[in-house]
Design an enzyme around this catalytic site. Structure first.
Site, PDB file in Angstrom:
ATOM      1  N   SER A   8      -1.350  -0.976   6.815  1.00  0.00           N
ATOM      2  CA  SER A   8      -2.256  -0.120   6.279  1.00  0.00           C
ATOM      3  C   SER A   8      -3.218   0.012   7.089  1.00  0.00           C
ATOM      4  O   SER A   8      -3.972  -0.823   7.602  1.00  0.00           O
ATOM      5  CB  SER A   8      -2.729  -0.855   4.981  1.00  0.00           C
ATOM      6  OG  SER A   8      -3.733  -0.065   4.492  1.00  0.00           O
ATOM      7  N   HIS A  33       1.234   3.133   6.328  1.00  0.00           N
ATOM      8  CA  HIS A  33       0.606   2.988   4.970  1.00  0.00           C
ATOM      9  C   HIS A  33      -0.871   3.892   5.009  1.00  0.00           C
ATOM     10  O   HIS A  33      -1.630   3.419   5.732  1.00  0.00           O
ATOM     11  CB  HIS A  33       0.628   1.875   4.176  1.00  0.00           C
ATOM     12  CG  HIS A  33       0.119   1.906   2.753  1.00  0.00           C
ATOM     13  ND1 HIS A  33       1.079   2.369   1.614  1.00  0.00           N
ATOM     14  CD2 HIS A  33      -1.022   1.658   2.293  1.00  0.00           C
ATOM     15  CE1 HIS A  33       0.498   2.207   0.681  1.00  0.00           C
ATOM     16  NE2 HIS A  33      -0.844   1.937   0.910  1.00  0.00           N
ATOM     17  N   ASP A  35      -4.068   5.070   3.026  1.00  0.00           N
ATOM     18  CA  ASP A  35      -4.757   5.033   1.738  1.00  0.00           C
ATOM     19  C   ASP A  35      -5.951   5.972   1.594  1.00  0.00           C
ATOM     20  O   ASP A  35      -7.046   6.163   2.371  1.00  0.00           O
ATOM     21  CB  ASP A  35      -5.504   3.690   1.417  1.00  0.00           C
ATOM     22  CG  ASP A  35      -4.252   2.377   1.552  1.00  0.00           C
ATOM     23  OD1 ASP A  35      -3.630   2.480   0.381  1.00  0.00           O
ATOM     24  OD2 ASP A  35      -4.522   1.434   2.365  1.00  0.00           O
ATOM     25  N   MET A  37      -8.658   7.581  -0.708  1.00  0.00           N
ATOM     26  CA  MET A  37      -9.732   7.116  -1.973  1.00  0.00           C
ATOM     27  C   MET A  37     -10.747   8.324  -1.928  1.00  0.00           C
ATOM     28  O   MET A  37     -11.358   8.496  -0.844  1.00  0.00           O
ATOM     29  CB  MET A  37     -10.367   5.734  -1.564  1.00  0.00           C
ATOM     30  CG  MET A  37      -9.425   4.670  -1.234  1.00  0.00           C
ATOM     31  SD  MET A  37     -10.353   3.250  -0.945  1.00  0.00           S
ATOM     32  CE  MET A  37      -8.681   2.144  -0.581  1.00  0.00           C
ATOM     33  N   HIS A  66      -0.684   6.885   0.020  1.00  0.00           N
ATOM     34  CA  HIS A  66      -1.085   6.045  -1.274  1.00  0.00           C
ATOM     35  C   HIS A  66      -2.294   7.210  -1.732  1.00  0.00           C
ATOM     36  O   HIS A  66      -3.581   6.722  -1.115  1.00  0.00           O
ATOM     37  CB  HIS A  66      -1.211   4.913  -0.912  1.00  0.00           C
ATOM     38  CG  HIS A  66      -1.793   4.105  -2.159  1.00  0.00           C
ATOM     39  ND1 HIS A  66      -2.264   2.932  -2.079  1.00  0.00           N
ATOM     40  CD2 HIS A  66      -1.625   4.345  -3.495  1.00  0.00           C
ATOM     41  CE1 HIS A  66      -2.700   2.312  -3.462  1.00  0.00           C
ATOM     42  NE2 HIS A  66      -2.214   3.303  -4.270  1.00  0.00           N
ATOM     43  N   MET A  68      -5.262   7.490  -4.031  1.00  0.00           N
ATOM     44  CA  MET A  68      -6.146   6.799  -4.937  1.00  0.00           C
ATOM     45  C   MET A  68      -7.316   7.890  -5.446  1.00  0.00           C
ATOM     46  O   MET A  68      -8.412   7.833  -5.183  1.00  0.00           O
ATOM     47  CB  MET A  68      -6.903   5.744  -4.686  1.00  0.00           C
ATOM     48  CG  MET A  68      -5.927   4.349  -4.343  1.00  0.00           C
ATOM     49  SD  MET A  68      -6.077   3.246  -3.466  1.00  0.00           S
ATOM     50  CE  MET A  68      -5.635   3.745  -1.668  1.00  0.00           C
ATOM     51  N   MET A 137       0.633  -2.308  -7.527  1.00  0.00           N
ATOM     52  CA  MET A 137      -0.527  -2.868  -7.012  1.00  0.00           C
ATOM     53  C   MET A 137      -0.939  -4.175  -7.167  1.00  0.00           C
ATOM     54  O   MET A 137      -1.010  -4.621  -8.262  1.00  0.00           O
ATOM     55  CB  MET A 137      -1.888  -2.068  -7.368  1.00  0.00           C
ATOM     56  CG  MET A 137      -1.834  -0.443  -6.905  1.00  0.00           C
ATOM     57  SD  MET A 137      -1.815  -0.426  -5.318  1.00  0.00           S
ATOM     58  CE  MET A 137      -3.241  -1.269  -4.655  1.00  0.00           C
ATOM     59  N   ASP A 175       1.692  -3.724  -2.730  1.00  0.00           N
ATOM     60  CA  ASP A 175       0.435  -3.236  -1.779  1.00  0.00           C
ATOM     61  C   ASP A 175      -0.858  -4.058  -2.400  1.00  0.00           C
ATOM     62  O   ASP A 175      -1.418  -4.021  -3.561  1.00  0.00           O
ATOM     63  CB  ASP A 175       0.194  -1.930  -2.126  1.00  0.00           C
ATOM     64  CG  ASP A 175      -1.080  -1.341  -1.430  1.00  0.00           C
ATOM     65  OD1 ASP A 175      -1.545  -1.973  -0.456  1.00  0.00           O
ATOM     66  OD2 ASP A 175      -1.397  -0.199  -1.412  1.00  0.00           O
TER      67      ASP A 175
HETATM   68  C1  DX5 Z   1      -6.023  -1.167  -1.567  1.00  0.00           C
HETATM   69  C2  DX5 Z   1      -5.075  -0.384  -0.732  1.00  0.00           C
HETATM   70  C3  DX5 Z   1      -4.280  -1.191   0.151  1.00  0.00           C
HETATM   71  C4  DX5 Z   1      -5.089  -1.960   1.122  1.00  0.00           C
HETATM   72  C5  DX5 Z   1      -4.172  -3.196   1.523  1.00  0.00           C
HETATM   73  O1  DX5 Z   1      -6.763  -0.252  -2.337  1.00  0.00           O
HETATM   74  O2  DX5 Z   1      -4.226   0.463  -1.452  1.00  0.00           O
HETATM   75  O3  DX5 Z   1      -3.101  -0.454   0.803  1.00  0.00           O
HETATM   76  O4  DX5 Z   1      -5.399  -1.327   2.290  1.00  0.00           O
HETATM   77  O5  DX5 Z   1      -5.145  -4.129   2.146  1.00  0.00           O
HETATM   78  P1  DX5 Z   1      -4.828  -5.674   2.366  1.00  0.00           P
HETATM   79  O6  DX5 Z   1      -3.507  -5.827   3.135  1.00  0.00           O
HETATM   80  O7  DX5 Z   1      -5.908  -6.159   3.288  1.00  0.00           O
HETATM   81  O8  DX5 Z   1      -4.862  -6.208   1.010  1.00  0.00           O
HETATM   82 ZN    ZN Z   2      -2.316   1.182  -0.529  1.00  0.00          ZN
END
Ligand code: DX5
Ligand code: ZN
Length: 218
Positions: A8, A33, A35, A37, A66, A68, A137, A175
């Site tokens: 990630s 990956h 993320d 947000m 991903h 969010m 998740m 994840d």
């Molecule tokens: C959390 C993200 C994850 C995050 C995982 O909301 O969706 O992808 O980056 O990070 P770690 O591996 O540090 O939990």
């Molecule tokens: Zn993620």
């Protein structure tokens, strides 16, 4: 099929983004990956289109996005244009999930659905045959570096049963809070791909950490 590792980028060093992207390129990792947000669906804002563009300029592996964000339909074409290979939306953020999934596929990407820790697997019964991936998740979305929620194992088993019963080949991705301590068990209960952020990028030798995770799960 070999089991997959998806570092990630949220946990990467943004001051050295190209270096970290090249590290993933040259490692045993399978996917990037990404993320995204929005500060509304989750209580944090990560990064957006210009940063993804900078990542895809150098990335040579599958781009696993991903989202969010609320109302993800607004940005499906944008993420396709930016080079996303897989686009995952949250079940909890989509009123017309089936329509959203069809739009992702029509834009040429693989379609994923993410489930928050409190959302039961059963909500996927009528959509499982339409989706390429389920992202379970194993932390509450919004931040890297949180602890793994143990109930995840049970959910993966339930999802694996649903996938087999439905005679589909949907991938299971997990994840949040993935480390060398839980990776093997996650694969044993049915996961196909593991996201790892902090465990990879905060380690002394991220390339070696990825290689170690990859060898644990294959
Ligand atoms: C959390 C993200 C994850 C995050 C995982 O909301 O969706 O992808 O980056 O990070 P770690 O591996 O540090 O939990
Ligand atoms: Zn993620």
């Amino acid at each position: 099929m070999s089991k997959l590792i998806a570092p990630s980028i949220l946990a990467a060093d943004f001051g050295n983004l190209q270096r970290d992207v090249e590290m993933v390129n040259n490692s045993d990792a399978d996917w990037f990956h990404i993320d995204i947000m929005d500060g509304v669906f989750v209580p944090n804002i990560s990064y957006g289109m210009p940063v993804l563009k900078a990542i895809t300029k150098h990335a040579k592996k599958t781009i696993d996005v991903h989202l969010m964000i609320i109302d993800p339909d607004r940005y499906i074409q944008t993420f396709a244009d930016l080079g996303a290979d897989i686009l995952t939306v949250h079940y909890e953020a989509c009123t017309h999930l089936h329509r959203t999934i069809q739009a992702i596929k029509a834009a040429g990407m693989k379609a994923g659905v993410a489930l928050n820790p409190h959302t039961p697997i059963a909500v996927l019964e009528d959509i499982i045959n339409d989706i390429d991936l389920v992202l379970i998740m194993s932390v509450n979305p919004g931040f890297g570096g949180q602890s793994f929620i143990e109930n995840t194992y049970k959910k993966i088993q339930q999802l694996k049963n649903l996938i087999e019963f439905s005679e589909t080949d949907t991938l299971i991705e997990v994840d949040g809070g993935v480390t060398d301590q839980n990776a093997n068990k996650l694969i044993e209960v049915g996961a196909d791909a593991l996201v790892a952020g902090s465990f990879v990028f905060k380690s002394e030798d991220p390339t070696a950490t990825i290689a170690n995770l990859k060898s644990i799960i294959n």
